[in-house]
Design a protein around this motif. Sequence first.
Motif, short mmCIF file in Angstrom:
data_model
loop_
_atom_site.label_atom_id
_atom_site.label_comp_id
_atom_site.label_asym_id
_atom_site.label_seq_id
_atom_site.Cartn_x
_atom_site.Cartn_y
_atom_site.Cartn_z
N LYS A 39 42.03 40.89 25.42
CA LYS A 39 42.32 41.58 26.68
C LYS A 39 42.72 40.60 27.77
CE LYS A 39 39.21 45.21 25.44
NZ LYS A 39 37.83 45.65 25.52
N LYS A 61 50.66 51.92 37.99
CA LYS A 61 49.80 52.45 36.94
C LYS A 61 50.54 53.48 36.11
CE LYS A 61 45.61 53.60 38.49
NZ LYS A 61 44.56 53.90 39.48
N CYS A 66 48.89 51.68 32.64
CA CYS A 66 47.70 50.83 32.58
C CYS A 66 46.85 51.18 33.80
CB CYS A 66 48.08 49.36 32.63
SG CYS A 66 48.76 48.87 34.20
N GLN A 83 45.59 45.95 34.46
CA GLN A 83 45.02 45.64 33.16
C GLN A 83 46.12 45.34 32.16
OE1 GLN A 83 42.50 48.74 31.85
NE2 GLN A 83 40.95 48.35 33.41
N GLY A 84 45.87 44.33 31.37
CA GLY A 84 46.83 43.95 30.34
C GLY A 84 47.84 42.94 30.85
N GLN A 86 50.96 42.41 32.17
CA GLN A 86 52.05 43.16 32.80
C GLN A 86 53.00 42.24 33.54
OE1 GLN A 86 52.03 46.20 32.03
NE2 GLN A 86 49.91 46.66 31.53
#
Lengths: 110, 312
Positions: A39, A61, A66, A83-84, A86
């Motif tokens: 992650k 988002k 995400c 998150q992730g 990007q």
Amino acid sequence: MSIQNLNTRDPFADAIKGNDDDIQDGLVHIRIQQRNGRKTLTTVQGLSAEYDLKKIVRSCKKEFACNGTVIEHPEYGEVLQLQGDQRENICQWLTKVGLAKPDQLKVHGF
Amino acid sequence: MDAEDGFDPTLLKKKKKKKTTFDLDAALGLEDDTKKEDPQDEASAEGGAAAEEDNLDLESFGKKKKKKKKPFNMDEIEAAIPSFGGDDVAASEEPEEEEINLDMDFSMAKKKKKSKKKELDELFADQADDDKSEDKENDEDNSSTWFGSDRDYTYDELLKRVFEIILDKNPDMAAGRKPKFVMRPPQVLRVGTKKTSFANFMDIAKTLHRLPKHLLDFLLAELGTSGSMDGNQQLIIKGRFQPKQIENVLRRYIKEYVTCHTCRSPETILQKDTRLFFLQCESCGSRCSVASIKSGFQAVTGKRAAIRAKTT
């Protein structure tokens, strides 16, 4: 005939003009951080405070599918956190929407 | 090499040299892009191996050339675009159009030389012939038009002639500048599941002539992690990293803190002056400030409860 040196010149003319057409001042730092396992987190620091970061994060988002949030930092101001990984997405999105020019984006990390 | 040392390193000369190398590369790259033929590609890779090795200096971490080719070209072009701007400012008295024309001429002249000299890249030469047969003829015409007549020669013609003579006299230079700077690839191993060891960190810092601490700061700030040197001089970084990723970061470090921003030579010294780092170039004498290493915003990735327990 006029003496050029005595002409009045607005010293702030450039600054005002700069604010108008400049969409973003300073660099936008895009970083990646590893979390546990595979992650990762992507942080976007340095977006102008004039923008509504909440709206930006909301559309990000949706766009990248995400989760994300806006974090208030005492030194760096509001920082976007997604998150992730990007980094690619956010670079393309920021330039597409016109929030920042490509040369203002600085991507860190591996 | 010695021939190059003999040259007086004036700004004009540097510029010209740099441009020629760039143009050749760009031309090669363009041809590669337009014609994706394997044999031709290979031939050019073989024929231009010498040229590539010279230019790849920092980019090549001792890996396969062919793989590197595309990104390298992109890098070159990217890096050259700002340099173009700088050159224009530096030589503003010269009209821009003329400069561009000159570059084209140089690159063509070079190609001609190469194809004549090297039998290896027959294919490449053929392809070049196909592309530039008319251009070449024009070239030849141009270079010798004033031999018979007593008309005034143009600046372009003279310049081209000078460069041809230079290339004839020292064939080493045809390949471009020679900043030999071979780097070994970083040895990156996993330690356990969560840590990565960077075994030849000290060696790399030494080859770059940079303080290990400075490189360490940069690496950790870019990767957004923490780490430290262990007993036998290797760097232990928290997190999982591939050699490729470390290499990317190293490449960015070299671009920012090792190569001169003006002439891109790696012979530079990093000095600290009133809290700011300055990069002093040994070959062109330029001195410019470099960005300080900042890790910036760091998100909370660990356990929040642990942090709370520590602070209270």
